[in-house]
Design an enzyme around this catalytic site. Sequence first.
Site, PDB file in Angstrom:
ATOM      1  N   ASP A  65       0.880  -1.167   0.000  1.00  0.00           N
ATOM      2  CA  ASP A  65       0.000   0.000   0.000  1.00  0.00           C
ATOM      3  C   ASP A  65       0.912   1.210   0.000  1.00  0.00           C
ATOM      4  O   ASP A  65       1.554   1.523   1.013  1.00  0.00           O
ATOM      5  CB  ASP A  65      -0.893  -0.006   1.238  1.00  0.00           C
ATOM      6  N   TYR A 161      -6.621  15.199 -10.719  1.00  0.00           N
ATOM      7  CA  TYR A 161      -5.663  14.188 -11.165  1.00  0.00           C
ATOM      8  C   TYR A 161      -4.467  14.860 -11.839  1.00  0.00           C
ATOM      9  O   TYR A 161      -3.307  14.513 -11.571  1.00  0.00           O
ATOM     10  CB  TYR A 161      -6.344  13.229 -12.136  1.00  0.00           C
ATOM     11  N   THR A 198      -5.897   0.813 -21.564  1.00  0.00           N
ATOM     12  CA  THR A 198      -5.977  -0.075 -20.408  1.00  0.00           C
ATOM     13  C   THR A 198      -7.345   0.121 -19.752  1.00  0.00           C
ATOM     14  O   THR A 198      -8.157   0.956 -20.182  1.00  0.00           O
ATOM     15  CB  THR A 198      -4.884   0.260 -19.392  1.00  0.00           C
TER      16      THR A 198
END
Length: 267
Positions: A65, A161, A198
């Site tokens: 993580d 983002y 993707t």
Amino acid sequence: MSVFDLNGRTALVTGGARGLGAGMAEALARAGAAVMIGDVLAEAGRETADAIGRSGARSGFVALDVTREDSWQAAVAATVAELGGLDVLVNNAGVEISSLVVDLDPDDIRRMCEVNIVGVALGMKHGLRAMRPGGAAGAGGVIVNVSSVAATIPFPGIAAYSATKSAVDRLTRVAAQESGKLGYGVRVNCVFPGLVATEMGLGLAADMARLGLWPSAEAAVGDVIGLTPLGRLGEVADMADAVVFLASDAARFVTGVGLPVDGGMGM
């Protein structure tokens, strides 16, 4: 020996279970590196590591993580112990949550900052500590951070983002400066991938339609291709080969740069 030969080197790839990360891990293995997959997706991560192993390369999986410091410490230690060192770190793990600026959710922003900024920063911290003289690996090396073409152009629907990926670029350049000045022997660079088909890339196209910015996902993809001088979407191999280049001796005098791998979209 080819300057792209990575035999004898060990790499840790975050977010390596699928998508771009898996492609990068596979490409590093083909170049001769032993590869550790680090991901929160345990089943997919082990499958990718097993597939790399069946190709003849040494490989492994470690639960990672990237937002947790203790997880990073354990992943780096496992890579060094199981594969014999750490020469290449690819900070690929990332999260993209689309939204119009007028609808931004602070929890979504925090999530992207945690993974895309804090995750990369912690990766560089522990990668540099392991690779520098006196570290657990101690032989120098290479860090490649994965930013995005979104850091170089204003694209609607992904403001937060884009901001996090711009931060990756700044983190990269400062870390490269520090590594050089302090004699760590670690080159630090980043790549700016263009849109790739993707799961994440196709999801982004669908989001553009959902947000009303394009009439359909197909129209969004078509416009991206229209903005790309090479006239196509990127492929996983395009991004993976750029990472192998930066990890290899072909890039031995390259540090502190962001390499666009976007077909010219970000010009």
